[in-house]
Scaffold this motif. Structure first.
Motif, PDB file in Angstrom:
ATOM      1  N   ARG B  99       0.807  -1.220   0.000  1.00 53.02           N
ATOM      2  CA  ARG B  99       0.000   0.000   0.000  1.00 53.02           C
ATOM      3  C   ARG B  99       0.842   1.273   0.000  1.00 53.02           C
ATOM      4  O   ARG B  99       0.345   2.350   0.317  1.00 53.02           O
ATOM      5  CB  ARG B  99      -0.965  -0.034   1.172  1.00 53.02           C
ATOM      6  N   THR B 101       2.545   2.219  -2.774  1.00 51.03           N
ATOM      7  CA  THR B 101       2.636   2.811  -4.118  1.00 51.03           C
ATOM      8  C   THR B 101       1.841   4.114  -4.097  1.00 51.03           C
ATOM      9  O   THR B 101       0.922   4.288  -3.288  1.00 51.03           O
ATOM     10  CB  THR B 101       2.061   1.876  -5.193  1.00 51.03           C
ATOM     11  N   ASN B 103      -0.295   5.308  -6.177  1.00 51.35           N
ATOM     12  CA  ASN B 103      -1.718   5.099  -6.451  1.00 51.35           C
ATOM     13  C   ASN B 103      -2.440   4.617  -5.203  1.00 51.35           C
ATOM     14  O   ASN B 103      -3.504   5.131  -4.851  1.00 51.35           O
ATOM     15  CB  ASN B 103      -1.899   4.078  -7.580  1.00 51.35           C
ATOM     16  N   SER B 104      -1.853   3.637  -4.519  1.00 51.25           N
ATOM     17  CA  SER B 104      -2.520   3.065  -3.348  1.00 51.25           C
ATOM     18  C   SER B 104      -2.650   4.102  -2.234  1.00 51.25           C
ATOM     19  O   SER B 104      -3.682   4.194  -1.571  1.00 51.25           O
ATOM     20  CB  SER B 104      -1.736   1.849  -2.843  1.00 51.25           C
ATOM     21  N   THR B 106      -2.923   7.225  -2.444  1.00 50.15           N
ATOM     22  CA  THR B 106      -3.940   8.242  -2.748  1.00 50.15           C
ATOM     23  C   THR B 106      -5.341   7.643  -2.847  1.00 50.15           C
ATOM     24  O   THR B 106      -6.325   8.380  -2.903  1.00 50.15           O
ATOM     25  CB  THR B 106      -3.629   8.970  -4.077  1.00 50.15           C
ATOM     26  N   LEU B 107      -5.405   6.314  -2.867  1.00 50.78           N
ATOM     27  CA  LEU B 107      -6.718   5.655  -2.978  1.00 50.78           C
ATOM     28  C   LEU B 107      -7.321   5.371  -1.615  1.00 50.78           C
ATOM     29  O   LEU B 107      -8.525   5.508  -1.417  1.00 50.78           O
ATOM     30  CB  LEU B 107      -6.578   4.354  -3.780  1.00 50.78           C
TER      31      LEU B 107
END
Lengths: 366, 147
Positions: B99, B101, B103-104, B106-107
């Protein structure tokens, strides 16, 4: 600037050696500019570089319905190819040339660019869930090849760059079908369940009455949703191999969404009545999307991956899925706003249940 | 935690690394993206910077005034500790994992967000995500920060 035939070339024959007539008028140049000579940038010569002068003028209503290239000296008697999408706003988006070049530059290969030999053996429940997710994705991704293909041959060739971009989308989606099929098989698992709810969504997209309705359903609703599924996939990917698959696929999907958002916006700007047509399509599409997104197969597989395995499906998997659903539908509504489609006041989506607080929602889509 | 993640020079080093190895970015393709970074420090001295990605490199790393992030396609906003944890994970594993990355991060959670004034600008973060991740993963190749 025309090349003057009478100044540079003399005495050309009027027929071939066997008597067929010859036309040398192309030596005089055309009505369009001769000698534009666009300058390549550091990237090379892009479609933006050559969209200059008359070559870059995309008319709202082109005079011909043939495959004759825009900017050429076109024969008045060029045949009608039967195109039905002859107005710019029906297919165009002002970012489409940029997106085409981006797509060409960022193509990747599922064979070469994914480190398949670095896949790791996973717990059985996680491998099954990943294979189920990949089964769903390999099934639904081909809709985004079939749908542009269904409409492209009806698009006026004057809008060449839009057709070229959609061609890249077709390639992108073929690659997605390819990469998820490969992932399902590559780690000792396989393809698992295909269920009818998925097919209902796909059929509703394919059966859209107009291209703009189809684009709203595909680019704005469907691909926007799948973009967020890919974001989730990257989050829950068990290894860097799957992470790369989802990240590369995410990039492609975001281009398609960018085209659709801008296309819908311009279609509505050109003809505000189109908004009703889009609303009608999205009214149906959203219901199918809810059915698809909450399908027992997809939601259970995602919850398994989000929970990190069967043990934490209930205490971690489903709560996180709920949290992510809020993000997915917030993103969707924001894109609709950006596209000029106000779904917030019309949608039948269960916004309260999805945890979307309209008071906090910025109507600019931010 | 890496101690210089809240200094502009750290991002210039990442840019230099990217610019020095265009071959590693060639298969990903060219980029046209301006990303803001807003890093909130406890002492109130927030770091705001602009990363301008063009073609196969990061052509500009420059400070932004307060609110200047709005001039970017989108920006990443989070506290220094969260950014530090991300770079620690990258340094420890050679690349962002799990988690961590971008992307992760910010998700899920609320430590680092991707924000923007225009969804089309935010979507660029997804359009160029693999390049951005590889840019941040470069931290693993930078010389270790003295403790």
């Amino acid at each position: 600037m025309a090349l003057a035939i009478d100044e540079s070339v003399h005495g050309l024959p009027e027929t071939t050696p066997i008597g067929h007539p010859l036309d040398w008028s192309w030596l005089r140049g055309t009505k369009a500019e001769w000698g534009m000579k666009p300058v390549p940038g550091r990237r090379g010569l892009t479609m933006m570089d050559i969209a200059t002068g008359a070559y870059g003028e995309v008319l709202d209503e082109p005079p011909y319905r043939s495959m004759a290239p825009r900017g050429a000296d076109i024969d008045e008697e060029t045949p009608d190819m039967g195109y039905i999408l002859n107005h710019k706003s029906q297919v165009w988006a002002d970012n489409v040339i940029e997106l085409y070049e981006e797509a060409v530059a960022r193509q990747w290969s599922s064979t070469r660019d994914i480190p398949w030999n670095e896949l790791q053996e996973l717990p059985s429940d996680i491998e099954h869930a990943m294979c189920q997710l990949c089964t769903v994705l390999t099934e639904i991704e081909m809709i985004a090849t079939d749908l542009p293909a269904k409409w492209m041959w009806r698009m006026n060739h004057h809008f060449l760059e839009a057709k070229m971009f959609l061609s890249t989308q077709i390639m992108d989606e073929a690659r997605h079908s390819d990469v998820f099929r490969k992932r399902a098989l590559a780690n000792g698992g396989g393809l698992l369940l295909s269920r009818s709810a998925d097919e209902s969504l796909l059929r509703s997209i394919l059966e859209a009455k107009t291209y703009t309705q189809a684009s709203a359903l595909l680019h704005l609703l469907g691909e926007g949703f799948i973009l967020d599924v890919f974001r989730q996939g990257e989050l829950i990917a068990p290894t860097h191999v799957e992470k790369k698959i989802f990240r590369l696929s995410m990039q492609d999907e975001a281009r398609h969404v960018a085209y659709g958002t801008m296309h819908i916006r311009q279609a509505i700007a050109a003809d505000p009545d189109v908004a009703d047509e889009i609303h009608e399509a999205l009214d149906h599409g959203e219901q199918f999307l809810i059915e698809f997104g909450t399908s027992p197969v997809l939601s259970s597989a995602l919850a398994m991956l989000l929970g990190g395995g069967a043990e934490h499906v209930e205490d971690k998997g489903f709560p996180m899925q709920s949290l992510l659903a809020t993000k997915i539908f917030t993103s969707y509504l924001a894109r609709c706003e950006r596209a000029g489609v106000n779904r917030i006041d019309r949608t039948d989506l269960p916004l309260d249940l999805l945890g979307i607080n309209l008071d906090d929602f910025d109507r600019t889509g931010a | 935690m890496k101690e210089n993640v809240n200094e502009l020079t750290f991002y210039q080093e990442l840019a230099d690394l990217m610019n020095g190895h265009p071959d590693q970015y060639e298969t990903l393709g060219e980029v046209d993206f301006t990303l803001g970074v807003v890093m909130a420090n406890e002492d109130g001295e927030d770091l705001r910077l602009r990363l301008r990605f063009e073609e196969l490199g990061c052509r500009d790393v420059s400070p932004l005034p307060e609110g200047g992030e709005s001039s970017c396609d989108c920006w990443l906003e989070g506290d220094t500790e969260s950014w530090g944890e991300m770079f620690d994970d990258i340094t420890a594993n050679g690349r962002a994992t799990g988690r961590y990355t971008i992307n992760s991060l910010t998700l899920v959670g609320d430590h680092i967000d991707v924000k923007g004034d225009d969804p089309m600008g935010v979507d660029r973060f997804f359009r160029f995500n693999q390049t951005i991740q590889q840019f941040f993963d470069g931290a693993a190749q930078l010389a270790p920060t003295p403790a």
